[in-house]
Design a protein around this motif. Structure first.
Motif, PDB file in Angstrom:
ATOM      1  N   ALA A   1       0.942  -1.085  -0.021  1.00 36.24           N
ATOM      2  CA  ALA A   1       0.196  -0.005  -0.061  1.00 36.24           C
ATOM      3  C   ALA A   1       0.911   1.252  -0.146  1.00 36.24           C
ATOM      4  CB  ALA A   1      -0.890  -0.040   1.155  1.00 36.24           C
TER       5      ALA A   1
ATOM      6  N   ASP B   1      -6.269   7.085  -3.382  1.00 31.25           N
ATOM      7  CA  ASP B   1      -7.421   6.689  -2.622  1.00 31.25           C
ATOM      8  C   ASP B   1      -6.936   6.997  -0.993  1.00 31.25           C
ATOM      9  OD1 ASP B   1      -9.369   5.613  -1.313  1.00 31.25           O
ATOM     10  OD2 ASP B   1      -9.116   3.198  -2.144  1.00 31.25           O
TER      11      ASP B   1
ATOM     12  N   ARG C   1      -8.881   6.470   1.531  1.00 33.06           N
ATOM     13  CA  ARG C   1      -9.405   5.470   2.275  1.00 33.06           C
ATOM     14  C   ARG C   1      -8.492   4.333   2.424  1.00 33.06           C
ATOM     15  NH1 ARG C   1     -14.790   4.451  -0.377  1.00 33.06           N
ATOM     16  NH2 ARG C   1     -13.434   4.284  -2.015  1.00 33.06           N
ATOM     17  N   LYS C   2      -7.363   4.081   1.572  1.00 31.68           N
ATOM     18  CA  LYS C   2      -6.735   2.955   1.855  1.00 31.68           C
ATOM     19  C   LYS C   2      -5.444   3.026   2.883  1.00 31.68           C
ATOM     20  CE  LYS C   2      -4.507  -0.341  -1.092  1.00 31.68           C
ATOM     21  NZ  LYS C   2      -4.315  -0.986  -2.588  1.00 31.68           N
ATOM     22  N   ASN C   3      -5.248   2.002   3.905  1.00 34.56           N
ATOM     23  CA  ASN C   3      -4.467   2.311   4.992  1.00 34.56           C
ATOM     24  C   ASN C   3      -3.224   1.715   4.476  1.00 34.56           C
ATOM     25  OD1 ASN C   3      -6.637   3.195   6.853  1.00 34.56           O
ATOM     26  ND2 ASN C   3      -7.227   0.815   7.078  1.00 34.56           N
TER      27      ASN C   3
ATOM     28  N   ARG D   1       1.160   3.802  -2.904  1.00 30.54           N
ATOM     29  CA  ARG D   1       0.650   5.177  -2.853  1.00 30.54           C
ATOM     30  C   ARG D   1       1.886   6.398  -3.370  1.00 30.54           C
ATOM     31  NH1 ARG D   1      -0.157   7.648   3.148  1.00 30.54           N
ATOM     32  NH2 ARG D   1       2.121   7.399   3.265  1.00 30.54           N
TER      33      ARG D   1
END
Length: 640
Positions: free
Chosen positions: A56, A71, A73-75, A60
């Motif tokens: 992730a 995004d 909301r993506k942790n 990012r």
């Protein structure tokens, strides 16, 4: 009850909120209160660690680099169980706080304005995380822990939990990446380079930091990288160099760790002797995992943190090597606990002695009926409000009522098989660590098994000023020929905890070989004066001779302080005059020392005088005290 996406991201159980009380039940599905988030995270980290989701994070980063939407909301950070998750871990030298990337910046990065986001991404701290993630992914792992951003340091409970768990986290890591930011070479340095690393004993800075000690020992697999993130070796291969040249940590500890192979406390402390931390408290906190103890963090307590660490060790262990720290550099009696790991510097070969081996050294001095119980007695020493209650083998210094040697069941390596000797000073029925004194002579008293209390609090100290009137002494042919320390040259001097004693030496100009040594000191918060006279063929006396007299008096400072304190005890008057007389050798003269101390003052006035005594009467050489009324004004004419 519905739960918002924010809480679902934390895998939050609504039942938790229900159980927290009615004030937290009436919220709708927005659930945006920071308090709720804090409670959610608190519940999570108490049973797990926060890790970077490498996939992730890199996804990012590549989107931001290409200017594409991210995004939100993506942790990037998620909780996981360190016992079950395979993860890598980063060890590095912390840079300035504004260079590193903290938890809040890592979480909010995707939501920031482009300019602010790019500023963070260009930092050296961010680049360390990015390169670690790339290495982690290349090695086939999915998770990474980095202390700068995986701990929310705004929450003191989380910070304390993380520090207490950190050794285990490094120990459970699949691999630890040790980033040596100041190594440009393509190979690991194997020779000291004082030009490149003048502040760090000639080695990269990573080896001088307190926290990186556990980060070197705990993981089984440590990979070293240079400033450009090129691999330059691993811990197992480099173990001989790390042991012999850099860390003094035994090779087998570097290779196999501490599990089932834990050295004594003093040896572990010695590994941290040359290491530093930004906060003084971290000198202690960074050693908790290595010493297998836990305690709460109290930033602001200063050196008390290291005292607390030692008390926790004593509560969990009967390892008496914790008392074997070096007292060579202390100036006066102090707590039985060391102030800093540097005081264990010489303990790198320290090891515990077996019971039977220790008994071989003491059995000639201990009655046979006590030998059977000695193991049980030596094996426990509880911490009480009076001090550490412990059975020890003691013997007094010849001619002293306050100085003792004690044997500990440990030794400084195979080259010196004898038990370690420590030095103690007795004050009001309690024992304190004492400055090192001259070893006992062969005819010294025998060892005795005694139960004593070792004080872990420092004794009282106070600054005391002496005002010296030696005019009568100089009028009778004496000259002040030397002083130690040299800075005490005037007639007024102030003694402190770092300068607890001044010695002044006077020579008789008529005989050329008669000397008077006056010691002015403070010990246990009490002022004291000690005067001796002797004859010598060394004219003038050497500086070494004066220094020798200084340390001889310093060792017996508690005894001199007790003698004067006993003389003054019980007085309720406004002040006291104390007088002592000694006969000067090979003369018919008497040296009289007088002092006055007012109860409301920290000034002690001292007068030295010589007068003839053709009768050769007895001189007690002991202090006598006389009460002084409020109305009496100090003047030299009233001293005789």
């Amino acid at each position: 009850m519905t739960v918002s996406p924010q809480l679902q991201a934390y895998r939050f159980d609504p039942a938790i909120v229900t159980n927290l009380g009615p004030s937290l039940i009436r919220f709708d599905e927005v659930w945006s209160l920071p308090e709720i988030n804090d409670l959610v995270e608190t519940d999570a980290y108490l049973s797990s660690m926060r890790l970077i989701n490498v996939e992730a994070f890199l996804e990012r980063e590549y989107l931001m680099k290409d200017g594409k939407p991210v995004d939100h909301r993506k942790n990037v950070l998620e909780f996981a169980d360190d016992e079950e998750t395979k993860y890598a871990i980063l060890s590095h030298r912390w840079m300035k706080r504004e260079v590193e990337v903290d938890y809040g910046e890592m979480v909010k990065l995707a939501k920031m304005a482009v300019a602010q986001r790019d500023e963070i991404r260009q930092r050296e701290g961010y680049q360390k995380i990015l390169q670690s993630c790339k290495q982690d992914q290349s090695d086939g792992y999915e998770w990474l822990w980095v202390d700068t951003c995986c701990i929310d340091k705004r929450c003191s409970a989380e910070l304390s939990e993380a520090i207490n768990s950190m050794y285990r986290w490094y120990e459970n890591a699949e691999v630890c990446y040790a980033y040596l930011h100041d190594v440009p070479a393509s190979s690991f340095p194997t020779v000291e380079d004082w030009e490149r690393y003048p502040k760090f004993n000639g080695w990269p800075e990573w080896f001088s930091r307190g926290w990186t000690l556990q980060e070197l020992i705990a993981p089984s697999n440590v990979q070293f990288f240079n400033k450009d993130w090129h691999s330059i070796g691993d811990k197992r291969t480099l173990a001989p160099t790390l042991w012999q040249k850099i860390t003094r940590i035994p090779e087998h500890i570097l290779v196999h760790g501490l599990r089932g192979n834990r050295p004594c406390v003093a040896q572990i402390m010695s590994w941290a002797a040359y290491r530093t931390t930004t906060r003084v408290e971290d000198r202690a906190y960074s050693l908790m995992g290595l010493l297998d103890v836990n305690m709460p963090m109290l930033y602001g307590e200063g050196k008390k943190a290291f005292h607390r660490l030692q008390l926790e060790i004593i509560r969990a262990s009967n390892d008496q090597s914790i008392f074997a720290w070096d007292t060579y550099y202390i100036q006066q009696p102090c707590s039985i606990l060391a102030d800093d790991p540097s005081e264990f510097e010489s303990c790198d070969r320290m090891e515990l002695m077996g019971h039977d081996e220790f008994i071989q050294y003491v059995k000639e001095d201990i009655p046979e009926e006590e030998l059977d119980s000695i193991e049980d007695r030596l094996g426990a020493f509880p911490v009480t409000n009076r001090g550490i209650q412990i059975w020890m083998l003691l013997r007094p210094h010849p001619g002293s009522r306050t100085l003792f040697q004690a044997w500990l069941p440990c030794r400084r390596g195979r080259w010196d098989p004898r038990p370690v000797t420590i030095h103690l000073a007795l004050w009001e029925s309690n024992y304190y660590a004492s400055p090192f004194f001259v070893p006992l002579a062969n005819e010294a008293p025998k060892w005795e098994l005694r139960q004593v209390y070792l004080r872990y609090q420092d004794p009282p100290h106070r600054n005391i000023t002496f005002e010296i009137d030696d005019s009568a002494l100089t009028e009778n042919g004496f000259t002040c020929c030397d002083a130690y320390p040299k800075k005490f040259t005037g007639d007024t001097l102030t003694l402190t905890t770092t300068d607890p004693l001044c010695v002044k030496v006077y020579s008789d100009s008529s005989t050329k070989h008669l000397f008077v040594t006056v010691g002015l000191g403070q010990s246990f918060g009490k002022d004291w004066i000690h005067v001796v006279s002797d004859a010598s063929n060394i004219i003038p006396p050497s500086s070494w001779d004066t220094e020798h007299k200084y340390f001889k008096m310093l060792f017996r400072a508690p005894e001199h302080a007790q003698a004067m304190n006993k003389t003054r005890s019980g007085s309720e008057s406004y002040g006291q005059v104390c007088i002592m007389q000694i006969r000067l050798p090979q003369t018919n003269s008497i040296l009289q020392t007088s002092s006055v101390m007012w109860k409301s003052s920290r000034m002690c006035r001292v007068k030295l005088d010589v007068f003839h005594d053709p009768g050769f009467g007895d001189v007690s050489s002991e202090w006598r005290a006389f009460d002084v009324d409020v109305g009496i004004i100090f003047c030299t004419s009233r001293w005789h």
